[in-house]
Write an enzyme that holds these catalytic residues in place. Sequence first.
Site, short mmCIF file in Angstrom:
data_model
loop_
_atom_site.label_atom_id
_atom_site.label_comp_id
_atom_site.label_asym_id
_atom_site.label_seq_id
_atom_site.Cartn_x
_atom_site.Cartn_y
_atom_site.Cartn_z
N GLU A 264 -55.54 -1.67 26.98
CA GLU A 264 -54.50 -1.36 26.04
C GLU A 264 -54.50 -1.77 24.72
OE1 GLU A 264 -51.31 -1.64 28.75
OE2 GLU A 264 -50.33 -3.23 27.69
N HIS B 25 -53.40 -5.96 34.35
CA HIS B 25 -54.00 -4.53 34.57
C HIS B 25 -55.28 -4.71 35.12
CE1 HIS B 25 -50.76 -2.89 32.61
NE2 HIS B 25 -51.14 -3.09 31.50
N HIS C 244 -49.76 -10.48 29.91
CA HIS C 244 -49.07 -10.20 28.78
C HIS C 244 -48.03 -9.48 28.94
CE1 HIS C 244 -51.00 -6.23 30.05
NE2 HIS C 244 -50.07 -5.74 29.63
N GLN D 299 -47.14 -8.75 32.97
CA GLN D 299 -48.13 -7.88 33.84
C GLN D 299 -49.53 -8.25 33.56
OE1 GLN D 299 -47.58 -3.65 31.83
NE2 GLN D 299 -45.61 -4.83 32.00
N ARG E 75 -47.05 -7.12 38.43
CA ARG E 75 -46.10 -7.92 37.61
C ARG E 75 -46.15 -9.19 38.21
NH1 ARG E 75 -44.18 -2.65 38.62
NH2 ARG E 75 -43.38 -1.80 36.81
#
Length: 386
Positions: free
Chosen positions: A126, A91, A252, A89, A271
């Site tokens: 993240e 972001h 990642h 995925q 994704r």
Amino acid sequence: MLVAISNTPRDYAWGSPTLIADLEGREPTGAPEAEVWFGDHPGSPAEVHDGSDRTLDAWLPAEAAAHGVPAKLPYLLKLLAAGAPLSIQVHPSKDQAVEGFAREEAAGVPRDAGSRNYKDDNHKPEVIVALSDTFTALAGLRDIARTRALVAALGDAPAVTALRERLAADDASAALRSTIGWLLGDADAAEIAEIVDAAASAHSDEFAAELALAGSLHSAYPADPGIVVALLMNLVELRRGEAIFVPAGVLHAYVAGLGVEIMAASDNVLRGGLTPKHIDVAELLSLVDFRPAEPPFLSPTVADGVEVFAPGIADFALGHLVPGAAAALELRGVAIALGVSGETVLTGAAGGTVTLKAGQAALITPDESPVSTDGGGEVFVAMPGA
């Protein structure tokens, strides 16, 4: 004040049936337990144990004036237990999220639609810190010379030759973009299967771990194009206490292990394989940073026995109070503490106190800074960043 909060594990299929239960010292339920969310995200807000029978998304706006807390947290803290690989995925950045969310809202795409890309208008950088002895992840795109060497070990099947030719372009970023676009959008099932089969029969001392992972991924997601995408990515083996930081645009996937994860409060995920869910190839390609890079390890700063994993963004930082020595941590606003081993007594500057065992968490209001520990156990503390 320091007030206990809790939540129940989410039963995503990729979750481990044992890792979270073992951390908490209880019998497994037999079901997969993938994540426990400690935050106010509406998808699974934590319960607040102050006698009010409220979840944190209701507690924060109601108590904002009295306790100096924001109406909404900028971060989400999680326990993550991968028993099987998560999807590959990426972001979006904040600007990309704002534009994409507005576009899908204007188009009338339901927010719960399987084809929806942007559930909100926020970015989702993240950090994950390993809690298990090893934590396996894929993070970022490998140096292209090494990737070409890996592909050379796969032999000369027609689909492998096609893969090799796409990776041969002088511009590494353009080569990787073209290759991933082909794998996810244009290569047929027979071509993907041929490359996966070639990886299964290949031998390479240098890339033995990557080839073994391809076999494991094939067992979980037979002939999925993401298996080949994974062969282009950095394979990362974190030891306990090590971390990676995944900013916007970095492909990642978490593969196996238990970790503490902190992220900006968002649910935006595009994704790129290893999933039966919707893949919007064009949108994915518009977000991915295709520049090859080393794995994005994040080292903490250390002062007075306290580690802080701080990637330099406003949304979050993650403090780490290690067992064996009393320490104090200066907070940056409202915080959430999570025990991960032993039993720890936390005491705030205003006199609040709470005892945390492994898997237990507490909200800490800003007036309790600095918060000190008796050194009895190990605690992670989520808070706003710089």
